[in-house]
Design a protein around this motif. Structure first.
Motif, short mmCIF file in Angstrom:
data_model
loop_
_atom_site.label_atom_id
_atom_site.label_comp_id
_atom_site.label_asym_id
_atom_site.label_seq_id
_atom_site.Cartn_x
_atom_site.Cartn_y
_atom_site.Cartn_z
N GLY A 79 46.21 41.43 28.77
CA GLY A 79 44.98 40.67 28.91
C GLY A 79 44.05 41.34 29.90
O GLY A 79 44.40 42.29 30.59
N PRO A 80 42.83 40.84 29.96
CA PRO A 80 41.86 41.46 30.86
C PRO A 80 42.18 41.17 32.31
O PRO A 80 42.75 40.15 32.66
CB PRO A 80 40.53 40.80 30.45
N VAL A 81 41.81 42.09 33.16
CA VAL A 81 42.01 41.92 34.60
C VAL A 81 40.90 41.02 35.11
O VAL A 81 39.74 41.17 34.74
CB VAL A 81 41.96 43.29 35.31
N ASP A 82 41.25 40.07 35.97
CA ASP A 82 40.25 39.16 36.53
C ASP A 82 39.37 39.94 37.49
O ASP A 82 39.80 40.30 38.57
CB ASP A 82 40.94 38.02 37.28
N GLN A 83 38.16 40.19 37.09
CA GLN A 83 37.21 40.88 37.96
C GLN A 83 35.92 40.08 37.99
O GLN A 83 35.43 39.66 36.94
CB GLN A 83 36.92 42.28 37.46
N PRO A 84 35.37 39.89 39.16
CA PRO A 84 34.11 39.16 39.25
C PRO A 84 32.97 40.03 38.76
O PRO A 84 33.09 41.25 38.71
CB PRO A 84 33.98 38.87 40.74
N PRO A 85 31.85 39.43 38.40
CA PRO A 85 30.69 40.22 38.02
C PRO A 85 30.23 41.10 39.18
O PRO A 85 30.50 40.79 40.34
CB PRO A 85 29.62 39.18 37.68
N ALA A 86 29.51 42.16 38.89
CA ALA A 86 29.09 43.10 39.92
C ALA A 86 28.15 42.46 40.93
O ALA A 86 28.11 42.87 42.08
CB ALA A 86 28.42 44.30 39.27
N ALA A 130 43.94 37.91 40.58
CA ALA A 130 44.61 39.02 39.89
C ALA A 130 45.96 39.30 40.53
O ALA A 130 46.96 39.52 39.84
CB ALA A 130 43.73 40.27 39.93
N ALA A 131 46.01 39.25 41.86
CA ALA A 131 47.28 39.47 42.56
C ALA A 131 48.27 38.36 42.23
O ALA A 131 49.46 38.61 42.04
CB ALA A 131 47.05 39.54 44.06
N ARG A 132 47.79 37.13 42.13
CA ARG A 132 48.67 36.00 41.80
C ARG A 132 49.21 36.14 40.38
O ARG A 132 50.38 35.88 40.13
CB ARG A 132 47.88 34.70 41.96
N ARG A 133 48.36 36.59 39.45
CA ARG A 133 48.81 36.79 38.07
C ARG A 133 49.89 37.86 38.01
O ARG A 133 50.91 37.70 37.34
CB ARG A 133 47.62 37.18 37.20
N ILE A 134 49.71 38.95 38.75
CA ILE A 134 50.71 40.02 38.78
C ILE A 134 52.01 39.51 39.39
O ILE A 134 53.10 39.80 38.90
CB ILE A 134 50.17 41.24 39.54
N LEU A 135 51.89 38.73 40.45
CA LEU A 135 53.08 38.17 41.10
C LEU A 135 53.83 37.26 40.13
O LEU A 135 55.06 37.34 40.02
CB LEU A 135 52.67 37.39 42.36
N LEU A 139 58.25 32.97 46.33
CA LEU A 139 57.64 31.89 47.10
C LEU A 139 56.98 32.40 48.38
O LEU A 139 55.89 31.95 48.75
CB LEU A 139 58.68 30.82 47.42
N GLU A 140 57.61 33.35 49.04
CA GLU A 140 57.04 33.92 50.27
C GLU A 140 55.73 34.66 49.97
O GLU A 140 54.73 34.48 50.66
CB GLU A 140 58.04 34.86 50.94
N ARG A 141 55.72 35.47 48.94
CA ARG A 141 54.51 36.22 48.59
C ARG A 141 53.41 35.28 48.10
O ARG A 141 52.24 35.50 48.40
CB ARG A 141 54.82 37.26 47.53
N ARG A 142 53.78 34.25 47.35
CA ARG A 142 52.78 33.29 46.89
C ARG A 142 52.16 32.53 48.07
O ARG A 142 50.96 32.31 48.11
CB ARG A 142 53.41 32.30 45.91
N ARG A 143 52.99 32.18 49.06
CA ARG A 143 52.49 31.49 50.24
C ARG A 143 51.48 32.37 50.97
O ARG A 143 50.41 31.93 51.37
CB ARG A 143 53.64 31.12 51.18
N ARG A 144 51.80 33.69 51.10
CA ARG A 144 50.88 34.59 51.77
C ARG A 144 49.58 34.78 51.00
O ARG A 144 48.51 34.90 51.60
CB ARG A 144 51.53 35.96 52.01
N LEU A 145 49.66 34.78 49.69
CA LEU A 145 48.44 34.90 48.89
C LEU A 145 47.57 33.64 49.01
O LEU A 145 46.35 33.73 48.98
CB LEU A 145 48.80 35.12 47.42
N ASP A 146 48.21 32.48 49.12
CA ASP A 146 47.47 31.22 49.14
C ASP A 146 46.87 30.88 50.50
O ASP A 146 45.99 30.04 50.57
CB ASP A 146 48.36 30.06 48.66
N GLU A 147 47.36 31.52 51.58
CA GLU A 147 46.78 31.16 52.87
C GLU A 147 45.38 31.73 52.99
O GLU A 147 45.08 32.82 52.48
CB GLU A 147 47.63 31.61 54.07
N PRO A 148 44.49 30.96 53.63
CA PRO A 148 43.10 31.43 53.75
C PRO A 148 43.02 32.64 54.68
O PRO A 148 43.80 32.79 55.61
CB PRO A 148 42.38 30.23 54.35
N ASP A 149 42.06 33.50 54.39
CA ASP A 149 41.85 34.67 55.25
C ASP A 149 41.27 34.20 56.58
O ASP A 149 40.41 33.36 56.62
CB ASP A 149 40.89 35.66 54.60
#
Length: 97
Positions: free
Chosen positions: A45-52, A66-71, A86-96
Motif C-alpha cells: 500500500g501507499p506510504v502515509d506522506q503528508p502533502p508538500a 507510517a512508523a506505527r503501520r510498520i510496527l 507494546l514498548e515501541r508503540r508507547r514510545r511512538l504514542d507519547e507526545p514530542d
C-alpha cells in the motif's frame, strides 16, 4: 561417416530442442520472479506522506502513522514479540516534548 553427410543426424535436432527448452525455462523463471516482486510491492500500500504544503506538525504525524503501520506489520509477521511491540508503540504514542 557422420550419417552419410547429414552432420550428426538426430543429435543435432535434439540439441536445438534442448536449448529451446532451456531458454523457455529461463524466461519463465525470470517472469515469475518479476511478477512476485511486483505483487509484494503492491500489497504494502501507499506510504502515509503528508502533502508538500502541510505544516511541520502534520508532517510529524504522517511520519508517526507510517512508523506505527510498520510496527504493526512487524508484530503481525512475528518479527517482534508483544512486550517489544507494546514498548515501541508507547514510545511512538507519547507526545514530542
Amino acid at each position: 561417416m557422420y550419417g552419410n553427410g547429414w552432420g550428426m543426424g538426430m543429435g543435432m535436432g535434439w540439441m536445438w530442442v534442448v536449448w529451446l527448452l532451456i531458454i523457455i525455462a529461463t524466461v519463465a523463471v525470470v517472469a515469475l520472479l518479476v511478477r512476485s516482486g511486483g505483487d509484494r510491492a503492491r500489497t504494502r500500500g501507499p506510504v502515509d506522506q503528508p502533502p508538500a504544503h502541510a505544516p511541520e506538525e502534520a508532517s510529524a504525524s504522517g511520519r508517526r502513522s507510517a512508523a506505527r503501520r510498520i510496527l504493526d506489520e512487524r508484530y503481525a509477521r512475528g518479527e517482534i514479540d508483544e512486550q517489544d511491540y507494546l514498548e515501541r508503540r508507547r514510545r511512538l504514542d507519547e507526545p514530542d516534548g
